[in-house]
Write an enzyme that holds these catalytic residues in place. Structure first.
Site, PDB file in Angstrom:
ATOM      1  N   SER A 576       4.714   7.191   2.300  1.00  0.00           N
ATOM      2  CA  SER A 576       5.406   6.048   1.705  1.00  0.00           C
ATOM      3  C   SER A 576       6.131   6.481   0.447  1.00  0.00           C
ATOM      4  O   SER A 576       5.709   7.426  -0.239  1.00  0.00           O
ATOM      5  CB  SER A 576       4.406   4.944   1.362  1.00  0.00           C
ATOM      6  OG  SER A 576       5.002   3.939   0.562  1.00  0.00           O
ATOM      7  N   TYR A 589      -3.429   2.404  -3.197  1.00  0.00           N
ATOM      8  CA  TYR A 589      -2.496   2.746  -2.116  1.00  0.00           C
ATOM      9  C   TYR A 589      -1.588   3.903  -2.517  1.00  0.00           C
ATOM     10  O   TYR A 589      -1.403   4.876  -1.774  1.00  0.00           O
ATOM     11  CB  TYR A 589      -1.665   1.519  -1.756  1.00  0.00           C
ATOM     12  CG  TYR A 589      -0.695   1.727  -0.603  1.00  0.00           C
ATOM     13  CD1 TYR A 589      -1.142   1.814   0.709  1.00  0.00           C
ATOM     14  CD2 TYR A 589       0.676   1.823  -0.847  1.00  0.00           C
ATOM     15  CE1 TYR A 589      -0.252   1.989   1.754  1.00  0.00           C
ATOM     16  CE2 TYR A 589       1.575   2.005   0.192  1.00  0.00           C
ATOM     17  CZ  TYR A 589       1.104   2.087   1.495  1.00  0.00           C
ATOM     18  OH  TYR A 589       1.987   2.277   2.531  1.00  0.00           O
TER      19      TYR A 589
END
Length: 698
Positions: A576, A589
């Protein structure tokens, strides 16, 4: 009245047949399809069927007889109108006037095109004159196991007489072509009342005035041969001279197969990468565990359709069923000499039998590999071809069983077999095959493939030729996803990437299904967006376990399989933008994604010596179609950016340089680029985010 059969399936549906009316071509196609649906009658791509109708000649407006026949390379089980050839019967028969003998066979095939009636015809097959020179309206040329057993038995002509008396003709082995058509015509003229003809070492011709008559005649002839063989087997008692080796229990056979398949695949892929198939059916085990295995296997198969797909003979491994398969290096040391010997023998076969016009030698590696006590493996360019080769060798086993029960099995002389295998017409057929897709011969395992980005990646890789193994923790979504692919393309395994045993089980499924693995895409994941003080240890652990630990265990197990195969491969991490960019409410995250990205660099450095490329794809803002944007994550990102959930897609599109909405298909295209085009790229990150300046790597 529906006829009862024991050894073949009666599949004729009168209601379906009536719906086709008097359309003889439609009835011929229907008959072809139901004959091809029973593998005891003929296998994929095997046999041929035809019908003759009266049509208006478009040039003279006269009534003319036209023969409709399966085109070259077709399959009667799946035959459609577009797969047949239509030819003037009279013109075919007039070719007798110009035929100059056996040495003229190849030229005659080119002359079939001068007999074309239907301009949309497929290329006429080599069997065309065999049907055209016989007068019957409907003809079936089939390769039933029972009939080939009769055709391949010692004293085949005598056996044919014993079974059918004067009702069946017999012609000795001859390569298909115009002259064999003349021999069939001669046999019929000399025996005008016969219902069919047995072709030595080849198959059978049967016929009828209607499609149904031809169908029933074919079933009756096959049933009679099957009953004869069954009686012989019952009388003889022991098949293949009895059992030499006991099979391992089913679970142990599958474990052994999964362990050895990547090694066999690597050895079979010395010229080109191959896809595998495994079978341990009762028929297979009876043969491979028998006393006669070492005598019969080297003899090779009899029917041309068999050895064209299985090679002239299999490789029988000298491994014991108790062999320890966990030591890859030791196992390779044992197997390499066996493969080298097989290649040497095949090369000798080629150079002993070749002539000046023979095509170049093809891949000398075995197609069929037998492991007594465990099962039978086949390797070919794709899953369908490997599976079909396996099925054809099962047919060959049935033929050997039947022929041995009748009298004694006989195979084609090596020169005759070579003349078929390296026939220029067969070579031309191979050259007409469609070009392979970029990921043909490769196997990809994708985590998180039950939906979203993972499913889009699987779709793209499958569309480009790969076999795909879908994994996810949700079996219901996996089943639905798997059902979207054609046969022989995909399989699935429920897999929890936080559990090394679950990963091992998924890899085992991939090896059993396709022979090994070439591409791993770690797409499984979830996203948790919370401020630091709201982030729990449980939140932290689940992200680390799925994204980071899961990636570690996937790579570790992949390395073990790749060392068995020795083929190299690709490992792709779907990370990501958040692993590169600091943002609010994202500590767990973002940290996990950063760990994934750096692990890729570490893996790329270590696995390069194995020819494994390891790269990262960084998505951002994949809202539409992405599973992680369902629920709490979307709410968290909306809150962090002080917008509503409904505004998220437009918000994320506007913030990238290109002002583009990013979709799962965009991520899939990035993965494809890395595994199919950038084959000298490793340790890299590809950002697929529309252009986020703060996420630029450099």
């Amino acid at each position: 009245m529906i006829k009862k059969y024991k050894h073949v399936n009666y599949l004729w549906d009168e209601k379906k047949a009536k719906s086709l009316g008097d359309d003889q071509i439609a009835l011929f196609l229907y008959r072809s399809n139901i004959l091809g649906a029973d593998l005891r009658i003929t296998n994929y791509g095997g046999g041929n069927t035809s019908c003759k109708t009266i049509e208006k000649d478009p040039l003279t407006n006269e009534d003319v007889e036209i023969m409709w026949i399966k085109g070259s390379g077709g399959d009667i089980g799946t035959l459609t109108r577009s797969g047949i050839a239509g030819l003037y019967t009279k013109r075919l028969r007039d070719l007798k006037k110009v035929y100059q003998g056996i040495n003229d066979e190849d030229r005659m095939v080119s002359l079939f095109n001068h007999c074309i009636f239907d301009l949309n015809s497929k290329a006429p097959s080599i069997d065309t004159p065999l049907h055209g020179l016989l007068p019957f309206a409907h003809i079936d040329h089939l390769h039933p196991d029972a009939l080939i057993a009769v055709a391949a038995a010692k004293d085949s002509e005598k056996v044919t007489k014993e079974i059918w008396g004067d009702t069946m003709g017999w012609v000795p082995w001859q390569r298909p072509g115009f002259d064999l058509g003349l021999q069939l015509e001669k046999c019929l003229n000399e025996n005008p009342g016969i219902r069919g003809i047995v072709l030595g070492n080849h198959g059978v011709f049967t016929w009828g005035n209607t499609s149904y008559e031809s169908y029933i005649n074919s079933l009756d002839v096959i049933e009679k041969a099957s009953e004869f063989i069954e009686q012989k087997i019952n009388k003889k008692g022991s098949i293949f001279s009895g059992k030499k080796t006991d099979s391992l229990p089913k679970d142990q056979r599958l474990e052994k197969a999964a362990q050895i398949m990547p090694i066999l695949r690597g050895l079979c892929s010395s010229e080109q990468r191959m896809i595998g198939h495994f079978s341990d059916s009762e028929t297979v085990l009876e043969f491979i565990n028998s006393n006669d295995l070492q005598r019969l296997a080297p003899m090779g198969t009899s029917c041309p359709d068999h050895f064209l797909r299985t090679k002239i003979q299999p490789l029988v491994l000298k491994l014991s069923k108790e062999e320890d398969l966990t030591n890859t290096e030791a196992l390779l040391e044992k197997l390499k000499p066996e493969f080298n010997q097989y290649r040497k023998e095949y090369t000798n076969y080629y150079y002993t039998c070749k002539n000046d016009s023979s095509p170049a030698m093809r891949d000398p590696n075995p197609v069929i590999i037998i492991y007594p006590g465990v099962g039978m493996f086949s390797f070919a360019k794709n899953k369908q071809t490997a599976r079909v080769a396996n099925e054809f060798y099962v047919n060959a086993i049935n033929v050997m069983r039947g022929a041995e029960a009748i009298t004694e099995y006989t195979s084609l002389p090596r020169q005759e077999a070579f003349n078929i295998e390296y026939w220029l017409l067969e070579e031309a057929k191979l050259q007409r095959m469609p070009k392979e897709k970029p990921l043909s011969r490769k196997v990809a395992l994708i985590t998180g493939a039950g939906g979203g980005i993972g499913k889009a990646i699987a779709d793209k890789l499958a569309a480009e030729g790969a076999n795909v193994v879908l994994t996810d923790i949700n079996e219901e979504s996996l089943i639905a996803a798997n059902n979207t692919y054609p046969n022989d393309t995909s399989t699935y395994a429920v897999c929890d990437v936080t559990n090394p045993n679950s990963i091992a089980s998924a890899y085992k499924k991939a090896c059993l299904s396709f022979g090994g693995i070439d591409i791993i895409v770690h797409s499984a994941g979830l996203a948790i967006s919370k401020p630091l003080n709201d982030t729990t240890e449980k939140d932290w652990d689940i992200l680390q376990n799925i994204l980071v630990k899961g990636q570690f265990n996937l790579a570790k197990k992949f390395s073990c399989i790749n060392k068995k195969q020795g083929l190299g491969g690709d490992f792709i991490s779907i990370a990501s933008k958040n692993g590169l960019v600091a943002g609010p409410n994202n500590v767990a995250y973002g940290t996990a994604k950063a760990a994934q990205q750096h692990m890729v660099r570490l893996l790329a450095s270590e696995m390069a010596k194995e020819k494994v490329r390891v790269n990262t794809v960084n998505p951002d803002g994949v809202i539409i179609g992405s599973k992680i944007w369902q629920g709490a994550w979307a709410e968290g990102r909306a809150k962090a950016n002080n917008i509503t959930i409904e505004e998220l897609p437009a918000f994320y599109a506007k913030r990238n340089l290109l002002n583009e909405i990013i979709t799962p298909q965009d991520i899939a295209n990035g993965v494809f680029t890395l595994v199919a085009i950038l084959n000298k790229s490793t340790g890299n990150i590809i950002n697929i985010d529309g252009g986020m300046a703060n996420a630029f790597v450099r």
